[in-house]
Scaffold this active site. Structure first.
Site, PDB file in Angstrom:
ATOM      1  N   HIS A 111       0.844  -1.294   0.346  1.00  0.00           N
ATOM      2  CA  HIS A 111      -0.111  -0.027   0.222  1.00  0.00           C
ATOM      3  C   HIS A 111       0.963   1.106   0.398  1.00  0.00           C
ATOM      4  CE1 HIS A 111      -1.623   3.172   3.001  1.00  0.00           C
ATOM      5  NE2 HIS A 111      -2.558   3.464   2.069  1.00  0.00           N
ATOM      6  N   GLY A 263     -19.022  11.292   1.710  1.00  0.00           N
ATOM      7  CA  GLY A 263     -19.631  10.832   0.246  1.00  0.00           C
ATOM      8  C   GLY A 263     -19.197  10.881  -0.973  1.00  0.00           C
TER       9      GLY A 263
END
Length: 309
Positions: A111, A263
């Site tokens: 990662h 969101g």
């Protein structure tokens, strides 16, 4: 020494889009078979990005790398809780994040992330910082791989505080990528930093060093391990250990929480999850087995303590 201006933001953005391009090119060459597909997306509240996924390659079962440049009118809880003085501020964040899940259990998952964040009031920057790092998650660890990984990390820290910078950000990585409910690290660590905001030019240079250093750290390991023979036993253990990766990303990872709470695009946020994983109740590897050996590597350690390389 200076704080960022509006003219500095495009410099960061351009570096990050180029970094995504360069890593994709290098990983496609290392895989030798599959290519990245791309999704371009827009975010209703502001900004967008490009998510690239490579699937079912010769080397990588799935490799995801995303670029995003997103903004919002209010900081989500995961950010404002840590910086209550910024509650209600608007924000803009730009970054590149990647997770590569190899086919071969002897080749570690990895990662990396590099990012820049700004909080604004009435159009003026009131806070800014850089963050990022890279870490390595082996299933069947090799000491040569771990030493190379940390030597590369230490070397890129040299112009930015040397050993002290490496030790601080290596320790931060060990502490951040720690599964408290399992009492183990996610892997063998690397570098992690956040809230770096002392000097824009110098901090941006360090971000670039970390971003550029990822390929130097990972590609040699790919070449060393991608052809190692393995069987069903190793594959089953790989899938079991991938479950730990899922647990960390869904329970602790700040980027995942920030993305979902703000969101963000769910598919892009969750691209870090492996395509296959498994859980097994009460699993304990046989004593003295190659699988049992991993536990010794999942504890914070000074990997370079006796290093002469």
């Amino acid at each position: 020494m200076h704080d960022p201006t509006d003219l500095d933001f495009p410099l960061v953005r351009d570096y990050l889009t180029d970094l995504q391009d360069r890593i994709c090119t290098a990983i496609e060459a290392a895989d030798g078979n599959a290519k990245f597909g791309e999704d371009l997306w827009q975010r209703a509240e502001g900004g967008g990005g490009r998510t690239r996924i490579l699937r079912q390659g010769a080397v990588f079962e799935q490799a995801g790398i995303g670029f995003s440049d997103v903004s919002g009118t209010r900081l989500p809880p995961s950010a404002s809780a840590a910086r209550p003085e910024l509650a209600g501020a608007s924000w803009r964040a730009v970054g590149v994040s990647l997770v590569f899940h190899p086919c071969n259990p002897y080749l570690p998952t990895t990662h990396a992330n590099v990012r820049h964040f700004r909080a604004l009031r009435e159009g003026q920057t009131v806070a800014w910082w850089f963050g990022g790092g890279f870490d390595l998650t082996p299933f069947y660890p090799f000491d040569d791989d771990v030493l190379h990984w940390h030597r590369t990390a230490r070397a890129l820290c040299a112009p930015f505080g040397g050993q002290a910078r490496y030790e601080a950000h290596k320790r931060w990585c060990d502490e951040y990528f720690f599964l408290k409910h399992r009492n183990e690290t996610r892997g063998v660590g690397g570098l992690f930093f956040d809230d770096l905001h002392e000097d824009f030019g110098r901090d941006f240079a360090y971000l670039r060093a970390v971003g550029d250093g990822f390929l130097d750290a990972y590609l040699p390991i790919v070449e060393w391990r991608k052809h190692t023979p393995f069987g069903e036993r190793e594959r089953e253990f790989q899938l079991y250990r991938r479950g730990r990766y899922v647990e960390f990303n869904l329970v602790f990872d700040r980027g995942t929480l920030f993305g979902l709470q703000s969101g963000g695009r769910t598919e892009s946020i969750l691209m870090s999850l492996p395509p296959l994983a498994r859980w097994e109740y009460g699993y304990t590897p046989p004593a003295g087995s190659a699988e049992a050996r991993l536990s010794d590597y999942l504890k914070p350690r000074d990997w370079l303590a006796a290093d002469t390389g």
